[in-house]
Scaffold this motif. Structure first.
Motif, PDB file in Angstrom:
ATOM      1  N   ALA A  45      15.167  -9.583  64.393  1.00 37.25           N
ATOM      2  CA  ALA A  45      14.847 -10.924  63.887  1.00 37.25           C
ATOM      3  C   ALA A  45      15.855 -11.315  62.804  1.00 37.25           C
ATOM      4  O   ALA A  45      16.359 -12.446  62.787  1.00 37.25           O
ATOM      5  CB  ALA A  45      13.422 -10.971  63.340  1.00 37.25           C
ATOM      6  N   GLN A  46      16.162 -10.385  61.928  1.00 30.98           N
ATOM      7  CA  GLN A  46      17.176 -10.651  60.896  1.00 30.98           C
ATOM      8  C   GLN A  46      18.528 -10.953  61.537  1.00 30.98           C
ATOM      9  O   GLN A  46      19.227 -11.872  61.125  1.00 30.98           O
ATOM     10  CB  GLN A  46      17.301  -9.469  59.933  1.00 30.98           C
ATOM     11  N   ASP A  47      18.880 -10.174  62.554  1.00 31.05           N
ATOM     12  CA  ASP A  47      20.141 -10.402  63.264  1.00 31.05           C
ATOM     13  C   ASP A  47      20.191 -11.807  63.872  1.00 31.05           C
ATOM     14  O   ASP A  47      21.237 -12.462  63.855  1.00 31.05           O
ATOM     15  CB  ASP A  47      20.344  -9.369  64.377  1.00 31.05           C
ATOM     16  N   ALA A  48      19.061 -12.259  64.407  1.00 29.85           N
ATOM     17  CA  ALA A  48      19.016 -13.585  65.014  1.00 29.85           C
ATOM     18  C   ALA A  48      19.313 -14.670  63.977  1.00 29.85           C
ATOM     19  O   ALA A  48      20.101 -15.587  64.239  1.00 29.85           O
ATOM     20  CB  ALA A  48      17.641 -13.829  65.643  1.00 29.85           C
ATOM     21  N   PHE A  49      18.720 -14.551  62.818  1.00 33.07           N
ATOM     22  CA  PHE A  49      18.952 -15.567  61.789  1.00 33.07           C
ATOM     23  C   PHE A  49      20.361 -15.458  61.209  1.00 33.07           C
ATOM     24  O   PHE A  49      20.965 -16.466  60.852  1.00 33.07           O
ATOM     25  CB  PHE A  49      17.874 -15.495  60.711  1.00 33.07           C
ATOM     26  N   GLU A  50      20.905 -14.252  61.169  1.00 34.11           N
ATOM     27  CA  GLU A  50      22.299 -14.100  60.739  1.00 34.11           C
ATOM     28  C   GLU A  50      23.235 -14.798  61.721  1.00 34.11           C
ATOM     29  O   GLU A  50      24.217 -15.421  61.317  1.00 34.11           O
ATOM     30  CB  GLU A  50      22.670 -12.619  60.634  1.00 34.11           C
ATOM     31  N   ARG A  51      22.934 -14.684  63.013  1.00 34.91           N
ATOM     32  CA  ARG A  51      23.747 -15.372  64.020  1.00 34.91           C
ATOM     33  C   ARG A  51      23.710 -16.886  63.808  1.00 34.91           C
ATOM     34  O   ARG A  51      24.715 -17.563  63.983  1.00 34.91           O
ATOM     35  CB  ARG A  51      23.265 -15.046  65.429  1.00 34.91           C
ATOM     36  N   LEU A  52      22.543 -17.399  63.453  1.00 36.05           N
ATOM     37  CA  LEU A  52      22.434 -18.836  63.200  1.00 36.05           C
ATOM     38  C   LEU A  52      23.307 -19.265  62.030  1.00 36.05           C
ATOM     39  O   LEU A  52      23.896 -20.342  62.053  1.00 36.05           O
ATOM     40  CB  LEU A  52      20.982 -19.224  62.903  1.00 36.05           C
ATOM     41  N   LEU A  53      23.378 -18.424  61.012  1.00 34.19           N
ATOM     42  CA  LEU A  53      24.218 -18.754  59.857  1.00 34.19           C
ATOM     43  C   LEU A  53      25.691 -18.859  60.238  1.00 34.19           C
ATOM     44  O   LEU A  53      26.441 -19.616  59.632  1.00 34.19           O
ATOM     45  CB  LEU A  53      24.052 -17.708  58.747  1.00 34.19           C
ATOM     46  N   LYS A  54      26.094 -18.098  61.245  1.00 41.46           N
ATOM     47  CA  LYS A  54      27.497 -18.079  61.655  1.00 41.46           C
ATOM     48  C   LYS A  54      27.847 -19.201  62.628  1.00 41.46           C
ATOM     49  O   LYS A  54      29.019 -19.452  62.884  1.00 41.46           O
ATOM     50  CB  LYS A  54      27.838 -16.731  62.297  1.00 41.46           C
TER      51      LYS A  54
END
Length: 168
Positions: free
Chosen positions: A35-44
């Motif tokens: 889930a954290q990885d998913a939101f990190e992807r959104l930031l990028k």
């Protein structure tokens, strides 16, 4: 997306995302990490959503892709560990070394999966199975020139992929 947009999506959908991933992965800890990885992807990404539901839809697509990557990595890790058991002499390495090797294998797998079938098959036959150009040509009923051509295409595509995704 800017940080505020991601923060809104995070507040609105983080719990849902963790639940979705936990159901797919059967592990709450792995789900929290993904889930954290998913939101990190959104930031990028430079994305805009017309609503929070649009963001949720995109997050579900990211979750699906993350699960596929997760399962593929687990499969690779398992195969790697099994291959170590078949060595004639015990192989000892610390956890960090194992993770480095697995990361390299995962990156190579990502590159190979993006190759068209004939090119991938030829590349694996020569580079991994150790077949000669003539053996591959005979096995696949193609010319040696085609084998060379497929290998050149594989190397070019893998180099381009590595550079595009900074996989050094």
């Amino acid at each position: 997306m800017d940080q505020q947009d991601v923060q809104k999506l995070y507040c609105a959908h983080h719990h849902w995302m963790k639940s979705l991933l936990a159901g797919k992965l059967q592990c709450v800890d792995d789900a929290a990490d993904l889930a954290q990885d998913a939101f990190e992807r959104l930031l990028k990404k430079d994305l805009r959503f017309d609503s929070l539901s649009g963001g949720r839809h995109y997050l579900s697509r990211i979750a699906h892709a993350l699960c596929i990557d997760f399962w593929r990595r687990r499969k690779i890790e398992q195969a790697y560990l099994e291959s170590l058991q078949h060595l004639s002499e015990p192989y000892s390495a610390d956890l960090t070394q194992h993770q480095i090797v697995i990361d390299i294998i995962v990156k190579a797998d990502r590159m190979l999966c993006r190759l068209p079938g004939k090119i991938k098959r030829t590349f694996i036959a020569v580079q991994i199975e150790g077949l000669t150009y003539n053996q591959v040509a005979e096995r696949d009923n193609i010319s040696v020139a085609s084998v060379k051509n497929y290998l050149a295409q594989a190397i070019l595509r893998m180099t381009m992929f590595r550079e595009a995704f900074d996989l050094d």
